[in-house]
Write an enzyme that holds these catalytic residues in place. Sequence first.
Site, mmCIF file in Angstrom:
data_model
loop_
_atom_site.group_PDB
_atom_site.id
_atom_site.type_symbol
_atom_site.label_atom_id
_atom_site.label_comp_id
_atom_site.label_asym_id
_atom_site.label_seq_id
_atom_site.Cartn_x
_atom_site.Cartn_y
_atom_site.Cartn_z
ATOM 1 N N SER A 73 5.953 -1.905 -1.863
ATOM 2 C CA SER A 73 5.988 -2.885 -2.967
ATOM 3 C C SER A 73 4.970 -2.508 -4.050
ATOM 4 O O SER A 73 3.960 -3.198 -4.229
ATOM 5 C CB SER A 73 5.765 -4.321 -2.470
ATOM 6 O OG SER A 73 4.987 -4.417 -1.307
ATOM 7 N N GLY B 290 0.840 -1.195 0.000
ATOM 8 C CA GLY B 290 0.000 0.000 0.000
ATOM 9 C C GLY B 290 0.875 1.244 0.000
ATOM 10 O O GLY B 290 2.086 1.167 0.284
ATOM 11 N N LEU B 291 0.253 2.360 -0.295
ATOM 12 C CA LEU B 291 0.988 3.622 -0.380
ATOM 13 C C LEU B 291 1.657 3.978 0.943
ATOM 14 O O LEU B 291 1.266 3.476 2.003
ATOM 15 C CB LEU B 291 0.014 4.746 -0.753
ATOM 16 C CG LEU B 291 -0.602 4.689 -2.150
ATOM 17 C CD1 LEU B 291 -1.723 5.727 -2.265
ATOM 18 C CD2 LEU B 291 0.460 4.941 -3.222
ATOM 19 N N SER B 292 2.629 4.864 0.866
ATOM 20 C CA SER B 292 3.240 5.390 2.085
ATOM 21 C C SER B 292 2.148 6.094 2.892
ATOM 22 O O SER B 292 1.376 6.880 2.338
ATOM 23 C CB SER B 292 4.351 6.380 1.706
ATOM 24 O OG SER B 292 4.845 6.999 2.860
ATOM 25 N N GLY B 293 2.060 5.771 4.159
ATOM 26 C CA GLY B 293 1.042 6.384 5.014
ATOM 27 C C GLY B 293 -0.311 5.709 4.941
ATOM 28 O O GLY B 293 -1.282 6.163 5.539
ATOM 29 N N SER B 294 -0.387 4.585 4.218
ATOM 30 C CA SER B 294 -1.684 3.904 4.093
ATOM 31 C C SER B 294 -2.075 3.206 5.390
ATOM 32 O O SER B 294 -3.262 2.984 5.645
ATOM 33 C CB SER B 294 -1.656 2.901 2.928
ATOM 34 O OG SER B 294 -0.631 1.948 3.105
ATOM 35 N N GLY B 295 -1.081 2.843 6.196
ATOM 36 C CA GLY B 295 -1.395 2.207 7.483
ATOM 37 C C GLY B 295 -0.723 0.866 7.722
ATOM 38 O O GLY B 295 -1.027 0.174 8.694
ATOM 39 N N LYS B 296 0.216 0.496 6.861
ATOM 40 C CA LYS B 296 0.851 -0.828 6.950
ATOM 41 C C LYS B 296 1.505 -1.048 8.321
ATOM 42 O O LYS B 296 1.245 -2.048 8.994
ATOM 43 C CB LYS B 296 1.902 -0.999 5.831
ATOM 44 C CG LYS B 296 1.332 -0.849 4.427
ATOM 45 C CD LYS B 296 2.406 -0.997 3.360
ATOM 46 C CE LYS B 296 3.467 0.080 3.357
ATOM 47 N NZ LYS B 296 2.980 1.443 3.088
HETATM 48 P P1 ADP Z 1 2.689 3.076 6.298
HETATM 49 O O1 ADP Z 1 3.391 2.110 7.209
HETATM 50 O O2 ADP Z 1 1.755 2.400 5.341
HETATM 51 O O3 ADP Z 1 3.606 4.033 5.624
HETATM 52 P P2 ADP Z 1 1.795 4.297 8.756
HETATM 53 O O4 ADP Z 1 1.275 3.126 9.526
HETATM 54 O O5 ADP Z 1 3.167 4.792 9.102
HETATM 55 O O6 ADP Z 1 1.697 3.976 7.201
HETATM 56 O O7 ADP Z 1 0.789 5.523 8.887
HETATM 57 C C1 ADP Z 1 -0.614 5.370 8.781
HETATM 58 C C2 ADP Z 1 -1.322 6.555 9.463
HETATM 59 O O8 ADP Z 1 -2.709 6.450 9.240
HETATM 60 C C3 ADP Z 1 -1.113 6.577 10.967
HETATM 61 O O9 ADP Z 1 -0.960 7.910 11.395
HETATM 62 C C4 ADP Z 1 -2.427 5.984 11.489
HETATM 63 O O10 ADP Z 1 -2.768 6.442 12.794
HETATM 64 C C5 ADP Z 1 -3.434 6.514 10.466
HETATM 65 N N1 ADP Z 1 -4.656 5.710 10.348
HETATM 66 C C6 ADP Z 1 -5.922 6.194 10.396
HETATM 67 N N2 ADP Z 1 -6.833 5.219 10.277
HETATM 68 C C7 ADP Z 1 -6.148 4.074 10.138
HETATM 69 C C8 ADP Z 1 -6.537 2.714 9.990
HETATM 70 N N3 ADP Z 1 -7.807 2.336 9.948
HETATM 71 N N4 ADP Z 1 -5.552 1.779 9.868
HETATM 72 C C9 ADP Z 1 -4.256 2.142 9.890
HETATM 73 N N5 ADP Z 1 -3.812 3.404 10.036
HETATM 74 C C10 ADP Z 1 -4.756 4.378 10.177
#
Ligand code: ADP
Length: 200
Positions: free
Chosen positions: A110, A36-42
């Site tokens: 990825s 998933g995209l950067s900041g998607s929640g992984k």
């Molecule tokens: P990634 O690892 O994909 O780059 P991050 O986990 O670092 O993304 O960041 C995801 C952001 O989105 C966090 O600030 C998190 O609190 C927020 N967020 C909001 N809703 C959700 C959700 N349902 N699941 C995961 N993250 C969420």
Amino acid sequence: MSSTSENIYTTFDRILKRQDKERLLNQKGLVVWMTGLSGSGKTTIAVALEQVLAEKGILTQVLDGDNIRSGINNNLGFSEDDRKENIRRISEVSKLFVNCGVVTLNCFVSPTKDIRQQAKDILGEDMVEVFINTPFEECEKRDVKGLYAKARAGEIKNFTGLDAPFEAPENPFLDISTVGRSVDECVKQIYDAVMPLIKY
Ligand code: ADP
């Protein structure tokens, strides 16, 4: 064959088998590969999922840019070749964990089908693909690491979703929408689907 590989004496026949280790841990090895995209929640989801699994006695290892790019892959950049090598090593490291009966939670953008196929070729059925499905606009709004602002300002080139492609998986094992949902809800959705695969 290179002379190096000719001189490797395999120990496969002498080391403890995967099944023995899975019995020891009372769980089955699996790679939960989040894309998933950067900041998607992984990472947020992986960290929370790890807690829930630990409470059930499941041993996990989160693999992400922090522990991979700063360690085993700290000699790799973002050229085409390096990205491929990055994924190859992540997949091989994951394989070692899986053969130890450990559940790895992989958090990597990825972004292309090719890249994910490379991982699948190495991991086969031991890998499930989980699409952390958060639209670009939402990730940009969150901008957890300030990367979207930098990319918009032209300070980051080839930023996924902006000037580099993100190809959504067509048939992921799971498609996790995060918009308007709590982290716990998303974690539960993954937990419910993977637990039957992990249970010994
Ligand atoms: P990634 O690892 O994909 O780059 P991050 O986990 O670092 O993304 O960041 C995801 C952001 O989105 C966090 O600030 C998190 O609190 C927020 N967020 C909001 N809703 C959700 C959700 N349902 N699941 C995961 N993250 C969420």
